[in-house]
Design a protein around this motif. Structure first.
Motif, PDB file in Angstrom:
ATOM      1  N   ARG A 239       0.805  -1.209   0.000  1.00  0.00           N
ATOM      2  CA  ARG A 239       0.000   0.000   0.000  1.00  0.00           C
ATOM      3  C   ARG A 239       0.850   1.276   0.000  1.00  0.00           C
ATOM      4  O   ARG A 239       0.326   2.377   0.145  1.00  0.00           O
ATOM      5  N   LEU A 240       2.155   1.131  -0.141  1.00  0.00           N
ATOM      6  CA  LEU A 240       3.017   2.313  -0.156  1.00  0.00           C
ATOM      7  C   LEU A 240       2.828   3.110  -1.442  1.00  0.00           C
ATOM      8  O   LEU A 240       2.630   2.547  -2.514  1.00  0.00           O
ATOM      9  N   ASP A 241       2.922   4.424  -1.316  1.00  0.00           N
ATOM     10  CA  ASP A 241       2.893   5.277  -2.491  1.00  0.00           C
ATOM     11  C   ASP A 241       4.222   5.196  -3.235  1.00  0.00           C
ATOM     12  O   ASP A 241       5.257   4.848  -2.662  1.00  0.00           O
ATOM     13  N   ALA A 242       4.192   5.556  -4.514  1.00  0.00           N
ATOM     14  CA  ALA A 242       5.396   5.563  -5.334  1.00  0.00           C
ATOM     15  C   ALA A 242       5.964   6.963  -5.511  1.00  0.00           C
ATOM     16  O   ALA A 242       7.179   7.129  -5.706  1.00  0.00           O
ATOM     17  N   VAL A 243       5.102   7.977  -5.450  1.00  0.00           N
ATOM     18  CA  VAL A 243       5.493   9.365  -5.695  1.00  0.00           C
ATOM     19  C   VAL A 243       4.754  10.271  -4.714  1.00  0.00           C
ATOM     20  O   VAL A 243       3.589  10.012  -4.384  1.00  0.00           O
ATOM     21  N   VAL A 244       5.420  11.323  -4.244  1.00  0.00           N
ATOM     22  CA  VAL A 244       4.746  12.316  -3.411  1.00  0.00           C
ATOM     23  C   VAL A 244       5.456  13.650  -3.584  1.00  0.00           C
ATOM     24  O   VAL A 244       6.651  13.694  -3.875  1.00  0.00           O
ATOM     25  N   GLU A 245       4.698  14.734  -3.439  1.00  0.00           N
ATOM     26  CA  GLU A 245       5.287  16.079  -3.487  1.00  0.00           C
ATOM     27  C   GLU A 245       5.107  16.727  -2.126  1.00  0.00           C
ATOM     28  O   GLU A 245       4.003  16.769  -1.580  1.00  0.00           O
ATOM     29  N   GLU A 246       6.213  17.170  -1.541  1.00  0.00           N
ATOM     30  CA  GLU A 246       6.189  17.807  -0.225  1.00  0.00           C
ATOM     31  C   GLU A 246       7.038  19.075  -0.260  1.00  0.00           C
ATOM     32  O   GLU A 246       8.242  19.023  -0.560  1.00  0.00           O
ATOM     33  N   ASP A 247       6.454  20.186   0.066  1.00  0.00           N
ATOM     34  CA  ASP A 247       7.189  21.452   0.202  1.00  0.00           C
ATOM     35  C   ASP A 247       8.059  21.763  -1.013  1.00  0.00           C
ATOM     36  O   ASP A 247       9.213  22.200  -0.882  1.00  0.00           O
ATOM     37  N   GLY A 248       7.541  21.502  -2.202  1.00  0.00           N
ATOM     38  CA  GLY A 248       8.304  21.782  -3.401  1.00  0.00           C
ATOM     39  C   GLY A 248       9.328  20.728  -3.761  1.00  0.00           C
ATOM     40  O   GLY A 248      10.101  20.902  -4.711  1.00  0.00           O
ATOM     41  N   HIS A 249       9.331  19.612  -3.034  1.00  0.00           N
ATOM     42  CA  HIS A 249      10.238  18.504  -3.329  1.00  0.00           C
ATOM     43  C   HIS A 249       9.425  17.318  -3.860  1.00  0.00           C
ATOM     44  O   HIS A 249       8.488  16.871  -3.193  1.00  0.00           O
ATOM     45  N   LEU A 250       9.793  16.833  -5.024  1.00  0.00           N
ATOM     46  CA  LEU A 250       9.160  15.641  -5.569  1.00  0.00           C
ATOM     47  C   LEU A 250       9.961  14.439  -5.092  1.00  0.00           C
ATOM     48  O   LEU A 250      11.119  14.248  -5.485  1.00  0.00           O
ATOM     49  N   LEU A 251       9.352  13.632  -4.237  1.00  0.00           N
ATOM     50  CA  LEU A 251      10.035  12.491  -3.639  1.00  0.00           C
ATOM     51  C   LEU A 251       9.695  11.227  -4.417  1.00  0.00           C
ATOM     52  O   LEU A 251       8.522  10.897  -4.616  1.00  0.00           O
ATOM     53  N   VAL A 252      10.730  10.520  -4.857  1.00  0.00           N
ATOM     54  CA  VAL A 252      10.574   9.237  -5.545  1.00  0.00           C
ATOM     55  C   VAL A 252      11.687   8.315  -5.056  1.00  0.00           C
ATOM     56  O   VAL A 252      12.649   8.762  -4.428  1.00  0.00           O
ATOM     57  N   HIS A 253      11.561   7.051  -5.343  1.00  0.00           N
ATOM     58  CA  HIS A 253      12.658   6.148  -4.994  1.00  0.00           C
ATOM     59  C   HIS A 253      13.738   6.132  -6.069  1.00  0.00           C
ATOM     60  O   HIS A 253      14.923   6.320  -5.783  1.00  0.00           O
ATOM     61  N   SER A 254      13.335   5.911  -7.309  1.00  0.00           N
ATOM     62  CA  SER A 254      14.299   5.631  -8.379  1.00  0.00           C
ATOM     63  C   SER A 254      14.578   6.863  -9.228  1.00  0.00           C
ATOM     64  O   SER A 254      13.680   7.655  -9.509  1.00  0.00           O
ATOM     65  N   ASP A 255      15.817   6.985  -9.661  1.00  0.00           N
ATOM     66  CA  ASP A 255      16.201   8.072 -10.563  1.00  0.00           C
ATOM     67  C   ASP A 255      15.920   7.645 -12.005  1.00  0.00           C
ATOM     68  O   ASP A 255      16.818   7.402 -12.804  1.00  0.00           O
ATOM     69  N   THR A 256      14.630   7.597 -12.312  1.00  0.00           N
ATOM     70  CA  THR A 256      14.152   7.159 -13.621  1.00  0.00           C
ATOM     71  C   THR A 256      12.922   7.977 -14.004  1.00  0.00           C
ATOM     72  O   THR A 256      12.228   8.511 -13.127  1.00  0.00           O
ATOM     73  N   THR A 257      12.659   8.050 -15.303  1.00  0.00           N
ATOM     74  CA  THR A 257      11.423   8.688 -15.780  1.00  0.00           C
ATOM     75  C   THR A 257      10.316   7.665 -16.001  1.00  0.00           C
ATOM     76  O   THR A 257       9.253   8.007 -16.516  1.00  0.00           O
TER      77      THR A 257
END
Length: 379
Positions: A239-257
């Protein structure tokens, strides 16, 4: 590519099963207390609220109203009509609102992010304590602070399940204090889920026949983690999210498009990933894992443009990711196994791609550093 000790690390207490609607698990060699045991009125202090028996589907370890788990001792049993317990028993029988907990009126607290942990529980505890996020007993100590893990809790290191148990418990404690502790889906979460669900079932890898089980072992899967993996761990990871935006930071796990292949908004991507995991189709899950394993999209000349594509779709002014170890990004080691002599020199996050990307995997699996930092970073 398997790295790290195969020895089971020290546990951090029973898993927080009530958080995800599971019955509490008995500790080894100890009695457990039935979840339905009656509870007498408590001594003066915070008023206990019974745990809900059937949690709704949307009630996840990232919700602000998540309960905090309290420990009950022999002294408690003397004043309650409950089954006797030993001094070391931990039970989930009530939830307590902590005294002085922050309220919504206080506004959001400081934002912290954690890079890849990969089973290094002791290093995680040390890094969290250094930032004042936990106390000497590994309890949440940061009030209304916000903490995001960028994924990859298991594999390569000795105690991935211990890491997951700690994060799940901190999620409950942080929520009760007015803050939160949340986590993103990493490729190693997808790998572990697949290895547990599908085992040696053949999947279409694009380069011949493969299986999640083989890929998990090849990428540092620890048999002690698999032995201790339980349904509530799988439910939480799924149930974990893959992407989130917090305070102008886009948080992701992988450095991929590759995230762009799953939706044109944060909500669409997260819904799509959850949907795929719920369908539990081996080939579809393998394709998701394979795409989330891609890396280096932001490293070369085209890197800034790749970052801009993600920011345009999902929001934010900077992207923050884990996945690719900083020494690996910088070419300081030949591979993630650290074949070259000497530990890599990692002091903090790596800012690159014209200042648009922040790499957070300090390379703890190659004797680097487990990073826990507060955002925003100074350039």
């Amino acid at each position: 590519m398997v790295e790290g000790s195969m020895t089971q690390g020290a546990g951090q207490g029973p898993a927080v099963r009530a958080v995800v609607g599971m019955p509490p698990a008995p500790t080894h060699g100890m009695q457990s207390v039935p979840a339905h045991a009656p509870v007498a009125p408590p001594a003066p202090g915070p008023v206990p609220v019974p745990l809900p028996v059937d949690l709704p589907p949307e009630y996840t370890p990232t919700e602000r109203d998540l309960p905090v788990i309290r420990r009950r001792t022999v002294e408690d049993s003397a004043t309650m009509d409950l089954h006797p317990v030993t001094r070391t028993d931990t039970v989930v029988d009530t939830v307590l609102a902590p005294q002085g907990a922050a309220t919504a009126a206080d506004g959001p607290g400081p934002l912290f992010v954690v890079g890849d942990v990969h089973g290094y529980l002791d290093e995680l505890r040390e890094a969290l304590a250094a930032q004042g996020l936990i106390d000497s007993e590994d309890r949440w100590a940061a009030g209304n602070a916000r903490l995001w893990f960028l994924g990859d809790f298991t594999d390569r290191g000795p105690d991935g399940i211990g890491v997951i148990d700690l994060v799940m418990r901190l999620s409950a404690e942080a929520a009760a204090a007015g803050g939160y502790c949340k986590a993103l889906m990493g490729n190693h979460e997808l790998l572990l889920i697949g290895a547990k669900r599908f085992g040696d079932t053949p999947v279409n890898s694009g380069a011949g026949t493969a299986s999640f089980q083989a890929a998990w072992l090849l990428n540092g899967g620890q048999r002690t983690d698999m032995e201790r993996l339980e349904d509530h761990h799988l439910q939480w990871m799924s149930r974990l999210d893959a992407v989130v935006e917090e305070d102008g930071h886009l948080l992701v796990h992988s450095d991929t498009t590759a995230y762009l292949e799953y939706g044109d908004s944060v909500e669409a991507v997260n819904d799509r990933v959850t949907e795929i995991l719920q369908r539990s189709d081996a080939d579809e899950c393998w394709d998701l894992f394979r795409k989330f394993t891609k890396r280096f999209a932001f490293r070369d000349e085209a890197g800034p443009q790749a970052v801009h594509e993600l920011l345009a779709a999902y929001g934010g002014q900077r992207i923050v990711h884990g996945h690719s170890p900083i020494p690996y990004l910088l070419g300081e080691v030949g591979s993630e196994e650290g074949e070259e002599p000497g530990a890599p020199d990692v002091e903090g996050p790596h800012i690159y791609a014209d200042g648009l990307a922040i790499a957070m995997d300090g390379g703890v699996t190659m004797a680097g550093k487990l990073l826990v930092v507060q955002l925003p970073l100074a350039d």
